[in-house]
Design a protein around this motif. Structure first.
Motif: not given
Length: 270
Positions: A111, A114, A241
């Motif tokens: 990820n 992101r 995160y």
């Protein structure tokens, strides 16, 4: 026998890839800005080491000559290396195409696209370069390594504090497990032409997911280091995160070595 070029083959994952590839009988070229001297413990017998820099292109063609596949374990954590990380990937892939390599496999982070954390953003930018390459490419996105947790706990223990990020869970994976997946992916049979995508993304997670405090207690038991566990807020992009669980891939528990097992196997270096 396959000729494998391991870019970044002197790092913690790259070294494991080199060892495994040699044990399997393959020919291995290691691309590194600072190759270890012959006879040193970091120089793995049987591998060919090439001084090369993907940020400038110097030495890259020689390192890739004759390569059938490329495994990219390079890092660019700060400064110029991070700024030029994606461009370096483009130079590596161009040289791989010129050398006739059939596939390139890149180590990345789950990820990363992101997150706004600068290091992760550089990983995502390089992934995009791989996606647009004319080669068959695979990105292996791994969760954080066991060594990251050990480093964080060790750093805090110097002031008798074992830091635990508030609201954070981890699913750490061992470098050896990551290396095994990278090598297996690089050596997979080539797909039938036009039968599958030219670019793939695979997730790789460790075998267990726990609160960071649980891993801290395991580290303390293994090392015997005293200190108070302190839950601290982690601000910024990395904190977001972790709080959002973007570092976890419960559907991709491919690793075999737990944090406790890694600590036992790494006792001499902790």
């Amino acid at each position: 026998m396959t000729r494998i070029c391991v870019a970044g083959g002197t790092g913690q994952v790259g070294r494991e890839v080199v060892r495994r590839a040699l044990d399997a009988g393959h020919s291995v070229a290691v691309l590194s800005r600072n190759p270890p001297p012959a006879g040193s413990s970091a120089n793995i017998g049987g591998a060919e080491y090439f001084r090369a820099d993907v940020t400038t292109g110097e030495g890259v063609a020689a390192a890739l000559a004759g390569a059938d596949v490329v495994i990219d374990c390079l890092e660019g954590r700060s400064g110029k290396a991070r700024k030029n990380f994606a461009d370096g990937g483009a130079r590596l892939l161009a040289a791989a195409q010129d050398a006739g390599a059939a596939r390139a496999v890149m180590l990345s982070i789950v990820n990363c696209d992101r997150s706004k954390y600068a290091f992760y953003r550089s990983k995502a930018a390089k992934e995009h370069v791989y996606e647009l390459s004319g080669l068959e490419t695979v990105v292996v996105r791994a969760t954080q390594f066991h060594s990251l947790l050990a480093m964080m706990f060790g750093a805090g223990s110097k002031v008798r504090v074992i830091p635990v990020a508030r609201g954070a869970r981890f699913q750490p994976v061992s470098p050896a497990d990551a290396a095994a997946v990278l090598l297996e992916t690089a050596l997979e049979p080539a797909p039938v032409p036009a039968a599958g995508p030219r670019h793939r993304v695979l997730n790789l997670g460790g075998p267990e997911s726990k609160d960071m405090a649980d891993f801290a207690r395991e580290w303390q038991r293994a090392t015997g280091v005293k200190g108070q566990l302190v839950r601290l807020p982690l601000p910024g992009a990395m904190g977001r995160y972790l709080r959002e669980g973007l570092n976890l891939v419960p559907e991709a528990r491919h690793g075999n070595e737990t944090f406790r097992g890694w600590l036992e196997n790494s006792a001499d270096s902790l």
